[in-house]
Design a protein around this motif. Sequence first.
Motif, PDB file in Angstrom:
ATOM      1  N   VAL A  75     -42.296  48.183  32.187  1.00  0.00           N
ATOM      2  CA  VAL A  75     -42.546  49.857  31.335  1.00  0.00           C
ATOM      3  C   VAL A  75     -41.874  50.570  32.731  1.00  0.00           C
ATOM      4  N   SER A  76     -42.517  50.584  33.303  1.00  0.00           N
ATOM      5  CA  SER A  76     -42.865  51.632  34.359  1.00  0.00           C
ATOM      6  C   SER A  76     -41.130  51.205  35.540  1.00  0.00           C
ATOM      7  N   THR A  77     -41.436  50.369  35.628  1.00  0.00           N
ATOM      8  CA  THR A  77     -40.037  49.985  36.555  1.00  0.00           C
ATOM      9  C   THR A  77     -38.502  50.156  36.129  1.00  0.00           C
ATOM     10  N   HIS A  78     -38.758  50.119  34.470  1.00  0.00           N
ATOM     11  CA  HIS A  78     -37.475  50.904  34.183  1.00  0.00           C
ATOM     12  C   HIS A  78     -37.098  52.001  33.320  1.00  0.00           C
ATOM     13  N   LYS A  79     -38.208  53.640  34.239  1.00  0.00           N
ATOM     14  CA  LYS A  79     -38.023  54.827  33.785  1.00  0.00           C
ATOM     15  C   LYS A  79     -38.802  55.272  32.401  1.00  0.00           C
ATOM     16  N   GLY A  80     -40.021  54.282  31.559  1.00  0.00           N
ATOM     17  CA  GLY A  80     -40.245  54.388  30.845  1.00  0.00           C
ATOM     18  C   GLY A  80     -42.081  54.428  31.019  1.00  0.00           C
ATOM     19  N   MET A  81     -42.749  54.841  29.885  1.00  0.00           N
ATOM     20  CA  MET A  81     -43.944  55.230  30.200  1.00  0.00           C
ATOM     21  C   MET A  81     -44.916  54.465  29.061  1.00  0.00           C
ATOM     22  N   VAL A  82     -45.557  53.852  29.112  1.00  0.00           N
ATOM     23  CA  VAL A  82     -47.417  52.674  28.524  1.00  0.00           C
ATOM     24  C   VAL A  82     -47.803  54.617  27.678  1.00  0.00           C
ATOM     25  N   ASP A  83     -47.393  55.013  26.029  1.00  0.00           N
ATOM     26  CA  ASP A  83     -47.917  55.987  25.400  1.00  0.00           C
ATOM     27  C   ASP A  83     -48.950  55.933  24.549  1.00  0.00           C
ATOM     28  N   LYS A  84     -49.339  54.144  24.301  1.00  0.00           N
ATOM     29  CA  LYS A  84     -50.825  54.024  23.373  1.00  0.00           C
ATOM     30  C   LYS A  84     -50.593  52.790  23.725  1.00  0.00           C
ATOM     31  N   VAL A  85     -52.032  52.204  23.352  1.00  0.00           N
ATOM     32  CA  VAL A  85     -52.531  51.017  23.812  1.00  0.00           C
ATOM     33  C   VAL A  85     -53.695  50.630  22.219  1.00  0.00           C
ATOM     34  N   VAL A  86     -53.808  50.344  21.050  1.00  0.00           N
ATOM     35  CA  VAL A  86     -54.487  49.534  20.116  1.00  0.00           C
ATOM     36  C   VAL A  86     -54.085  47.880  20.139  1.00  0.00           C
ATOM     37  N   GLY A  87     -54.939  47.503  20.585  1.00  0.00           N
ATOM     38  CA  GLY A  87     -55.832  46.302  20.769  1.00  0.00           C
ATOM     39  C   GLY A  87     -54.448  45.407  21.591  1.00  0.00           C
ATOM     40  N   ASP A  88     -53.578  44.715  20.560  1.00  0.00           N
ATOM     41  CA  ASP A  88     -52.431  43.925  21.614  1.00  0.00           C
ATOM     42  C   ASP A  88     -50.641  44.295  21.557  1.00  0.00           C
ATOM     43  N   ARG A  89     -51.400  46.305  20.793  1.00  0.00           N
ATOM     44  CA  ARG A  89     -49.945  46.642  20.391  1.00  0.00           C
ATOM     45  C   ARG A  89     -49.908  47.982  21.445  1.00  0.00           C
ATOM     46  N   VAL A  90     -48.539  47.897  22.029  1.00  0.00           N
ATOM     47  CA  VAL A  90     -48.481  48.407  23.374  1.00  0.00           C
ATOM     48  C   VAL A  90     -47.227  49.211  22.927  1.00  0.00           C
ATOM     49  N   LEU A  91     -47.164  51.566  22.888  1.00  0.00           N
ATOM     50  CA  LEU A  91     -45.651  51.875  22.445  1.00  0.00           C
ATOM     51  C   LEU A  91     -45.820  52.362  23.575  1.00  0.00           C
ATOM     52  N   CYS A  92     -44.128  52.646  23.881  1.00  0.00           N
ATOM     53  CA  CYS A  92     -43.466  52.217  25.251  1.00  0.00           C
ATOM     54  C   CYS A  92     -42.068  53.882  24.728  1.00  0.00           C
ATOM     55  N   LEU A  93     -42.125  54.694  25.803  1.00  0.00           N
ATOM     56  CA  LEU A  93     -41.187  55.640  25.286  1.00  0.00           C
ATOM     57  C   LEU A  93     -40.405  56.218  26.685  1.00  0.00           C
ATOM     58  N   TRP A  94     -39.142  56.098  26.642  1.00  0.00           N
ATOM     59  CA  TRP A  94     -38.214  56.719  27.314  1.00  0.00           C
ATOM     60  C   TRP A  94     -37.843  57.051  26.783  1.00  0.00           C
ATOM     61  N   ASN A  95     -37.024  58.642  28.366  1.00  0.00           N
ATOM     62  CA  ASN A  95     -36.421  59.811  28.217  1.00  0.00           C
ATOM     63  C   ASN A  95     -37.324  60.275  27.685  1.00  0.00           C
ATOM     64  N   VAL A  96     -38.213  60.425  27.591  1.00  0.00           N
ATOM     65  CA  VAL A  96     -40.128  61.406  27.016  1.00  0.00           C
ATOM     66  C   VAL A  96     -41.155  61.263  27.654  1.00  0.00           C
ATOM     67  N   PRO A  97     -41.875  62.013  28.406  1.00  0.00           N
ATOM     68  CA  PRO A  97     -41.071  63.939  29.051  1.00  0.00           C
ATOM     69  C   PRO A  97     -40.305  63.513  30.629  1.00  0.00           C
ATOM     70  N   ARG A  98     -39.911  62.115  30.929  1.00  0.00           N
ATOM     71  CA  ARG A  98     -38.914  62.076  32.472  1.00  0.00           C
ATOM     72  C   ARG A  98     -37.567  61.657  31.597  1.00  0.00           C
ATOM     73  N   ARG A  99     -37.007  62.553  31.510  1.00  0.00           N
ATOM     74  CA  ARG A  99     -35.603  62.334  31.382  1.00  0.00           C
ATOM     75  C   ARG A  99     -35.307  61.074  31.921  1.00  0.00           C
ATOM     76  N   CYS A 100     -34.389  60.040  31.199  1.00  0.00           N
ATOM     77  CA  CYS A 100     -33.597  58.673  31.449  1.00  0.00           C
ATOM     78  C   CYS A 100     -31.846  58.950  31.052  1.00  0.00           C
ATOM     79  N   ALA A 101     -30.768  58.840  31.482  1.00  0.00           N
ATOM     80  CA  ALA A 101     -29.949  59.397  31.108  1.00  0.00           C
ATOM     81  C   ALA A 101     -29.306  57.736  30.254  1.00  0.00           C
ATOM     82  N   LEU A 102     -29.991  56.269  30.459  1.00  0.00           N
ATOM     83  CA  LEU A 102     -29.219  55.595  29.664  1.00  0.00           C
ATOM     84  C   LEU A 102     -30.853  55.102  29.547  1.00  0.00           C
ATOM     85  N   ALA A 103     -31.682  55.645  28.318  1.00  0.00           N
ATOM     86  CA  ALA A 103     -32.722  55.588  27.616  1.00  0.00           C
ATOM     87  C   ALA A 103     -33.029  53.885  26.838  1.00  0.00           C
TER      88      ALA A 103
END
Length: 107
Positions: free
Chosen positions: A70-98
């Motif tokens: 996720v971080s290699t591709h300009k995203g961020m991990v927002d939350k982890v619950v058990g084996d579920r991982v919620l990932c975000l692109w374009n927030v808070p850091r801008r990413c033109a091709l999210a």
Amino acid sequence: NSHSTDSKSSARSARSRSTSRVLMVGADRNSRRLATVASVDLSGFEKLASHPDQLLQWHHRYLTMVQHFVSTHKGMVDKVVGDRVLCLWNVPRRCALAEVCAVRAGL
């Protein structure tokens, strides 16, 4: 190398769903930006849970791998619950091709 084999099988068994949403960002909360959100979880996690002696080590490797891709591709991990991982692109850091970055992280 068993570690690389485990990582490859982990990557194949992870599922992800990706959607785009408009989220409020910024200190003034008046700024809107399209965000790409991916929810990733492991297929067959319940079977792994039946091996508690290996579960913690395996789960740590899985989360480390997800964070890396996720971080290699300009995203961020927002939350982890058990084996579920919620990932975000374009927030808070801008990413033109999210959306593209999210798909690449999932491959």
